[in-house]
Motif scaffolding. Structure first.
Motif, PDB file in Angstrom:
ATOM      1  N   LEU A  90     -38.697  38.858-104.689  1.00 44.20           N
ATOM      2  CA  LEU A  90     -39.532  37.886-104.810  1.00 44.20           C
ATOM      3  C   LEU A  90     -40.169  37.465-103.818  1.00 44.20           C
ATOM      4  CD1 LEU A  90     -36.583  35.425-106.682  1.00 44.20           C
ATOM      5  CD2 LEU A  90     -38.720  36.451-107.877  1.00 44.20           C
ATOM      6  N   THR A  94     -44.361  37.462-103.849  1.00 47.49           N
ATOM      7  CA  THR A  94     -45.117  36.481-103.347  1.00 47.49           C
ATOM      8  C   THR A  94     -46.127  36.725-102.484  1.00 47.49           C
ATOM      9  OG1 THR A  94     -43.206  34.685-103.744  1.00 47.49           O
ATOM     10  CG2 THR A  94     -44.835  34.089-102.619  1.00 47.49           C
ATOM     11  N   THR A  97     -49.229  38.910-103.876  1.00 42.49           N
ATOM     12  CA  THR A  97     -49.894  37.987-105.019  1.00 42.49           C
ATOM     13  C   THR A  97     -51.066  37.584-104.291  1.00 42.49           C
ATOM     14  OG1 THR A  97     -48.144  37.842-106.483  1.00 42.49           O
ATOM     15  CG2 THR A  97     -49.918  36.478-106.578  1.00 42.49           C
ATOM     16  N   PRO A 314     -43.376  34.320-109.757  1.00 42.36           N
ATOM     17  CA  PRO A 314     -44.205  33.748-108.520  1.00 42.36           C
ATOM     18  C   PRO A 314     -45.594  34.518-108.898  1.00 42.36           C
ATOM     19  CG  PRO A 314     -42.615  35.310-107.801  1.00 42.36           C
ATOM     20  CD  PRO A 314     -42.174  34.952-109.112  1.00 42.36           C
ATOM     21  N   VAL A 315     -45.740  35.604-109.120  1.00 44.69           N
ATOM     22  CA  VAL A 315     -47.041  36.720-109.282  1.00 44.69           C
ATOM     23  C   VAL A 315     -47.740  35.853-110.249  1.00 44.69           C
ATOM     24  CG1 VAL A 315     -48.060  38.612-110.015  1.00 44.69           C
ATOM     25  CG2 VAL A 315     -45.733  38.518-108.801  1.00 44.69           C
ATOM     26  N   LEU A 318     -48.426  31.797-109.236  1.00 47.76           N
ATOM     27  CA  LEU A 318     -49.690  31.829-108.175  1.00 47.76           C
ATOM     28  C   LEU A 318     -50.946  32.216-108.650  1.00 47.76           C
ATOM     29  CD1 LEU A 318     -47.334  33.053-105.333  1.00 47.76           C
ATOM     30  CD2 LEU A 318     -48.367  30.729-105.514  1.00 47.76           C
ATOM     31  N   GLY A 341     -46.345  29.120-101.860  1.00 47.96           N
ATOM     32  CA  GLY A 341     -45.507  30.223-101.725  1.00 47.96           C
ATOM     33  C   GLY A 341     -43.948  29.779-101.818  1.00 47.96           C
ATOM     34  N   ALA A 344     -43.456  28.337-105.279  1.00 49.37           N
ATOM     35  CA  ALA A 344     -43.249  29.331-106.516  1.00 49.37           C
ATOM     36  C   ALA A 344     -41.846  30.209-106.448  1.00 49.37           C
ATOM     37  CB  ALA A 344     -44.530  30.392-106.121  1.00 49.37           C
ATOM     38  N   PHE A 345     -41.564  30.340-105.037  1.00 51.38           N
ATOM     39  CA  PHE A 345     -40.266  31.149-105.021  1.00 51.38           C
ATOM     40  C   PHE A 345     -39.122  30.193-105.510  1.00 51.38           C
ATOM     41  CE2 PHE A 345     -36.288  31.683-102.611  1.00 51.38           C
ATOM     42  CZ  PHE A 345     -35.936  33.088-102.819  1.00 51.38           C
ATOM     43  N   SER A 348     -39.394  29.639-109.303  1.00 48.37           N
ATOM     44  CA  SER A 348     -39.112  31.166-110.294  1.00 48.37           C
ATOM     45  C   SER A 348     -37.406  30.930-110.475  1.00 48.37           C
ATOM     46  CB  SER A 348     -39.507  32.201-109.310  1.00 48.37           C
ATOM     47  OG  SER A 348     -38.492  32.346-108.185  1.00 48.37           O
ATOM     48  N   ILE A 367     -46.857  24.187-108.129  1.00 47.89           N
ATOM     49  CA  ILE A 367     -47.596  25.045-107.283  1.00 47.89           C
ATOM     50  C   ILE A 367     -48.992  24.328-106.996  1.00 47.89           C
ATOM     51  CG2 ILE A 367     -48.497  27.333-107.084  1.00 47.89           C
ATOM     52  CD1 ILE A 367     -46.172  28.319-108.626  1.00 47.89           C
TER      53      ILE A 367
END
Length: 422
Positions: A90, A94, A97, A314-315, A318, A341, A344-345, A348, A367
């Motif tokens: 992950l 991130t 991405t 996260p991909v 973001l 980031g 997002a982590f 997720s 995000i």
């Protein structure tokens, strides 16, 4: 699942009708002011109903998610190794991405006219530039002196940090208290999801109103930007799928051709169902039959990965926020990108297992808050999310099987898979 599929079709139809209807009504002349204000009001109310659930839902899901990860890691060495791989992948996804999506948007930018039509139609063209943030002040702001004030002002990263501290503290409580608190926040999350589902029943009306506003203001000029969005986010998820093949080759000793054959059946089911949970039985069977994964490894790692691991989250999320920044003319600061980031982590893990339409808002809104991106575009992007969502699921299923193969190789007492040249 049939409800979600029919909802996606109805929302997509509402988007098309709103855009085309608005463009026809405007017809090159100024749109009726009363119609524009009415459509904008309906769309704003619908978006506000969704937004009001985000903060309590994210907080509750983080508490429940951290408790699930803690329980998994205490279950044994194999589970702990699985969580370690989930975390590493992950974090890597991130970082890649930000690099990949920024490079893609720089090489293939959205048509400026289409971007202006999209942002002007959705927000009225009123997009504030991000403020310059002093690094020392930003670091100081990460620990909220008043978590409720942070929630009220949408200061999402400080709130997430407080939620993580709280969640880890909960895992250290005696069993009776820990179970009580986790059950409470699980119930809060379930209640918020019920509200979101109620709001999503009205999604065709809300999206139609927002799309009508977009059509009245900018005609059909925004369709190019929406198509660019679908391609960008889908490509980001496909990249996750492609990365899994060398991962399996390097760390599991499974050649790309063998891995492709091993995961193809699960990928087909994921493509058709758009559900990692629905694909779980096929994943278990594919791992055992095609990858020689012992039953005890497949039986632990795959359910755990479905419960707490989504590599495309996260991909894709973001990528959505970066796309919104791109079409809005916003350049996030390094601090905002770092915050995005981290958020997002965290989300997720917390949003795993939610229906696609629910997780889209729960995952992307925080995000966007962290990155300073306007959230008014999200309902329009939700309408075309049905295509990227397919590749989200395929990417998650492929990553789950890759990690399972990797963990099989390191499982003590189990024959390792011989490296292949395929």
């Amino acid at each position: 699942m049939s409800f979600l599929k029919s909802l996606s079709a109805r929302v997509l139809a509402a988007l098309a009708l709103g855009l085309i209807g608005g463009a026809l009504i405007a017809g090159g002349s100024p749109a009726p002011e009363w119609l524009l204000k009415t459509a904008q009001a309906i769309g704003s109310v619908w978006l506000g109903c969704l937004q009001m659930t985000v903060i309590p839902l994210v907080f509750s899901l983080l508490v429940v998610g951290v408790a699930a990860v803690s329980d998994a890691m205490s279950a044994g060495r194999l589970a702990a190794r699985a969580v370690g791989w989930f975390t590493a992948l992950l974090i890597g996804a991130t970082i890649l991405t930000f690099i990949g999506v920024e490079a893609a948007l720089a090489a293939l930018p959205v048509n400026p006219e289409s971007a202006r039509a999209l942002i002007a139609g959705a927000t009225g063209g009123e997009v504030a530039a991000p403020q310059t943030i002093d690094f020392a002040a930003w670091v100081t702001s990460l620990i909220p002196s008043n978590p409720l004030a942070a929630a009220a002002s949408n200061a999402i990263l400080p709130l997430v940090i407080f939620a993580l501290f709280f969640a880890f503290a909960v895992t250290r409580l005696p069993d009776q208290q820990r179970v009580l608190l986790v059950s409470f926040f699980d119930a809060v999350a379930d209640a918020m999801i019920v509200i979101v589902k109620w709001v999503l029943w009205a999604a065709p009306v809300g999206v139609f109103a927002l799309a009508l506003t977009l059509g009245l203001r900018g005609g059909l000029g925004s369709t190019g930007a929406l198509f660019h969005y679908v391609v960008l986010v889908s490509a980001a998820c496909i990249a996750v799928v492609l990365i899994c093949y060398p991962l399996a080759a390097i760390f599991a000793g499974v050649g790309p051709l063998r891995f492709a054959r091993a995961v193809s059946e699960a990928q087909v089911v994921a493509f058709s169902t758009q559900s990692s949970i629905g694909t779980l039985p096929v994943m278990v069977e594919s791992a055992r039959r095609n990858l020689d994964v012992p039953e005890h490894v497949a039986g632990l790692v795959l359910p755990l990965s479905v419960a707490v691991f989504r590599l495309t989250s996260p991909v894709a999320n973001l990528a959505v926020a970066l796309f919104i920044c791109h079409v809005s003319g916003i350049t996030p600061t390094p601090g905002q990108m770092l915050a995005a980031g981290l958020v997002a982590f965290a989300v997720s893990i917390s949003s795993v297992g939610l229906p696609g339409q629910v997780s889209f808002f729960v995952s992307v809104v925080p995000i966007c808050f962290a990155m300073g991106a306007p959230i008014e575009l999200l309902p329009l992007l939700l309408a075309v999310e049905v295509i990227p969502d397919i590749f989200r699921t395929v990417g998650n299923v492929t990553a789950d099987l890759a990690v399972t193969a990797i963990l099989k190789r390191g499982d003590k007492g189990v024959r390792t898979i011989a490296p292949e040249t395929a």
